[in-house]
Design an enzyme around this catalytic site. Structure first.
Site, PDB file in Angstrom:
ATOM      1  N   ASP A 190       0.830  -1.198   0.000  1.00  0.00           N
ATOM      2  CA  ASP A 190       0.000   0.000   0.000  1.00  0.00           C
ATOM      3  C   ASP A 190       0.868   1.252   0.000  1.00  0.00           C
ATOM      4  OD1 ASP A 190      -2.313   1.482   0.056  1.00  0.00           O
ATOM      5  OD2 ASP A 190      -2.748   1.137   2.173  1.00  0.00           O
ATOM      6  N   ASN A 200     -10.357  -3.480  -6.701  1.00  0.00           N
ATOM      7  CA  ASN A 200      -9.581  -2.513  -7.470  1.00  0.00           C
ATOM      8  C   ASN A 200     -10.204  -2.175  -8.822  1.00  0.00           C
ATOM      9  OD1 ASN A 200      -6.280  -3.591  -6.309  1.00  0.00           O
ATOM     10  ND2 ASN A 200      -7.656  -2.037  -5.503  1.00  0.00           N
TER      11      ASN A 200
END
Length: 253
Positions: free
Chosen positions: A33, A81
């Site tokens: 991340d 996503n």
């Protein structure tokens, strides 16, 4: 003290003073991340952050092998996503193509087995074919395993496992009481891999984000502030040392 080490110390809290036992986790999973924030801080487009993140993948996979980690699972593209802008999704797919084309030879030479978890067959036909070829070319390798989570979501994984077992029970192939924890694990995408020992998330966020929810039941969790493109070999070493300081009881004393 370097920033990665400081992050590991914060996550450890009072355990920071506990000596490292030297134990190396067999299976490490990483939620990678912070690519977007890394780029934003440098006034760069998000693509630059993702590209830098791929470079980090390359360094960390090599470092994991050097440390003796048997399986490294990387959360590369979640089932959520797809909600990102179409152009960004396209950029991510392009970087995945480049990684496979540029790094497959090294994986083969280093005896690394590539494995994919998640429903990657939703990707374009050419990318699916590229992934299938890479998996096939490394299938006979006997060294460490690099697992890439693509279009992966833990809840969907568990639902699919439950549905398969329920269908077998409805068909009379198994009794309902045969649906045990072991039976469920055998239906998961990660079957055959070592038990998950350590989950690392970069960028300071402290959640699992639908990643390996079943597998992480007794895994050690480590959240570091370092953005993924800045997570280097030393940071991975700090994470392994942090794991070595943890006291794992698995519900016992």
């Amino acid at each position: 003290m370097s920033p990665p080490a400081a992050s590991a110390q914060v996550a450890l809290g009072s355990l920071a003073a506990v000596p490292d036992t030297g134990a190396v986790p067999r299976h490490v999973a990483i939620i990678m991340d912070g690519n977007g924030r890394w780029a934003k801080r440098r006034l760069l487009p998000r693509f630059a952050g993702h590209k830098a993140g791929v470079d980090t993948v390359r360094r960390i996979t090599r470092a994991a092998r050097a440390l003796g980690i048997e399986a490294l699972t990387l959360y590369a593209f979640s089932s959520e996503n797809w909600r990102r802008p179409e152009a960004e999704v396209s950029d991510l797919m392009g970087l995945l193509r480049l990684f496979i084309r540029n790094d497959l030879a090294e994986l083969v030479a280093d005896n690394v087995r590539l494995r994919i978890i998640g429903d990657y067959r939703r990707f374009s036909a050419d990318l699916v074919a590229l992934i299938d070829d890479a998996v096939a070319r490394t299938a006979s390798n006997t060294g460490p395993t690099l697992v890439i989570a693509l279009n992966y979501g833990a809840q969907a994984e568990l639902v699919a496992a439950a549905q398969r077992l329920a269908a077998r029970a409805a068909a009379g192939e198994i009794a309902p009481e045969a649906i045990t924890a072991e039976a469920i694990e055998a239906e998961l995408d990660t079957h055959g891999l070592p038990p998950l020992d350590l989950v690392i998330r970069t960028s300071g966020e402290q959640r699992l984000s639908n990643f390996l929810l079943w597998q992480a039941a007794y895994a050690e969790l480590l959240f570091v502030d370092t953005l993924w493109p800045d997570f280097d070999e030393a940071a991975l070493g700090e994470a392994v040392a942090a794991f070595g300081r943890r006291q794992r009881r698995f519900g016992g004393l």
